[in-house]
Design an enzyme around this catalytic site. Structure first.
Site: not given
Ligand code: GLU
Length: 506
Positions: A263-267
């Site tokens: 996900s995006k949050r995995d950055g």
């Protein structure tokens, strides 16, 4: 005759474009190319609360960097614009009204707090997942339950309302997804989704379907997360009396361990970027991007193409043109695709190796603090590229080609510098002085003759020679390096190195 292929990438500008989004764009692009179709970008910004400034520019720049520019879109043009939904705002309402008139949708006047109460009551009665649906709508405040004159009064007095889909009761919706095959969903499991909001904007569902129709989209190719919306979209097409485009829902991108969606949050948390370009948040945080890490877009795209698709052969290295030639949705898998950061590096390495030295030299030039003649840069790239993944590695690994060693590997000195090594090096230095044509072949001949005359093995002399000239114990062929540096430079470096070793020995 089959309809012309028109596909679209329809991102919402809610933040930077995630790698998965780039893959969706790429598959749309490849599908369009393969089928002589048109690739369109449409910005879906109807949810004003999630709008992030800069996101649209970021999306466009990412696609440009990847080389997968659409032929219709904002700032590009096309006959079906505008291509930003907020600029099309006015056109959606009549479509929603038409559905109300045709009894496929209805006005709902329930206020947010009324709905909150109903939800709370349902929860207390053991129903935590309350929905506005074909059963509950019969007891709520909407144009299906209220008398017609009351509805008229509410509308005339500008009472806030939304327009909801009137979901048919107990119907199996069957749609054929190109990747997943038949998908069957019973409408009893679907709620009466809001189509038009009280702020005068359509929801994603209505705007998406209306625009796909108006823009004559033939195939909807998008991420798996939109599969649950597909039956609603199918019913909307039906309600409008329009032909439904073909659907293809792409597999999810999974984390390297297969544990959940990437996900995006995995950055950067997992040690690699999940975005194509650097993204600076309003809070001053940086999410790193493949471009700034030194990846070539060709390698990034090649890697992405394989996340969910394969050509059915063992070929792995593809140019964008070759991908477009080989691509087909039939070879896209249903199963989630595990992202592999090592494989990503491998693609970059392969790409670097196949890039002509002259091109790499141009990139190298931009990284160099000092100016070097073009042919020197080309030669540095030729020598170093097998050992590099990124152009910047050429510089960090082969810095000794540009400047004298800043130090000498202490471990090699302590382990490999024998009492007789210094004398060997002085002897070899004398031979170097005598070499007329200072090129790799001649240096090698002289070197071998020297070994023979001393009766020593290559190991006893080559590594110390390398250490004196480069400061390190590894690198490309030593005779190539010496030839590149030139006779006088090699002599000077050897003298410097020997002086250093002498000083440490005392
Ligand atoms: N706006 C949706 C998104 O952000 C598009 C989904 C679709 O392609 O229909 O992904």
């Amino acid at each position: 005759m089959a309809l012309p292929v028109r596909v679209r990438f329809a991102p919402s500008p809610t933040g930077p474009l995630h790698m998965g989004g780039v893959r969706t764009a790429l598959y749309n692009y490849l599908f369009a190319k393969k089928n002589n179709g048109t690739f369109i970008i449409r910005i879906e910004d109807t949810d004003q609360t999630r709008f992030v400034p800069g996101a649209q520019d970021y999306i466009m720049e990412s696609m440009k960097w990847c080389g997968i520019m659409p032929t219709e879109g904002p700032g590009i043009g096309g006959d079906f614009g505008p291509y930003v939904q907020s600029e099309r705002k006015e056109l959606y309402k009549p479509f929603a009204e038409q559905l109300v008139q045709d009894e496929k949708a209805y006005y709902a006047f329930d206020t947010p707090s009324e709905l909150e109460n109903v939800r709370e009551q349902a929860k207390q009665m053991g129903m935590p997942n309350w929905q506005y649906n074909s059963i509950t709508r019969t007891t709520l405040r909407n144009s299906l339950t209220l008398p017609a004159d009351e509805v008229k009064r509410l509308l005339d007095s500008n009472e806030p309302y939304v327009i909801r889909m009137k979901m048919p009761r107990n119907r199996d919706v069957r749609l054929n997804d190109i990747i997943r095959g038949w998908v069957v969903v019973n409408t009893n499991n679907l709620d009466d989704k809001v189509l038009f909001k009280s702020d005068g904007m359509p929801t994603y569902h209505l705007a998406n379907v209306v625009d796909d129709y108006l823009m004559k989209i033939s195939h909807v190719i998008r991420g798996e997360e939109w599969l649950p919306s597909a039956p609603l979209h199918y019913l909307l097409y039906e309600a409008f009396g329009w032909d439904c485009p073909e659907f293809a829902h792409l597999p999810l991108l999974l984390r390297p361990d297969g544990n959940g969606k990437l996900s995006k949050r995995d950055g950067d948390r997992l040690g690699f970027p999940v975005f194509p370009l650097d993204w600076h948040t309003a809070e001053g945080e940086l999410y790193s991007g493949y471009r700034e890490k030194g990846y070539h877009p060709e390698a990034f795209i090649n890697m992405l193409a394989f996340l969910g698709w394969n050509p059915g052969t063992t070929q792995e290295i593809f140019s964008l043109e070759q991908l477009a030639e080989a691509f087909s949705l039939d070879r896209v898998s249903k199963a989630g695709a595990k992202f592999d950061p090592d494989k990503t590096k491998w693609f970059q390495q392969q790409y670097l190796r196949s890039t002509p030295d002259v091109e790499l030299a141009q990139e190298l030039e931009r990284l160099l603090p000092t100016e070097l003649p073009q042919e020197r840069l080309v030669e540095i790239c030729r020598l170093m590229k097998e050992r590099a993944t990124f152009v910047s590695d050429i510089l960090s690994e082969g810095n000794y080609l540009v400047e004298r060693p800043q130090g000498y590997d202490a471990e090699i000195i302590s382990k490999k510098w024998k009492p007789e090594t210094t004398e060997f090096m002085h002897g070899w230095l004398q031979e170097i002085e005598k070499i007329q044509e200072f090129n790799a072949a001649e240096i090698e001949i002289a070197f071998k003759a020297f070994l023979e005359s001393r009766g020593v093995g290559i190991g006893a002399v080559l590594l110390p020679f390398r250490l004196l000239v480069t400061g390190v114990g590894m690198g490309p062929g030593m005779f190539d390096i010496a030839s590149f540096l030139g006779k006088q430079e090699v002599i000077d470096r050897m003298n410097d190195g020997l002086k250093f070793i002498d000083s440490t020995a005392k």
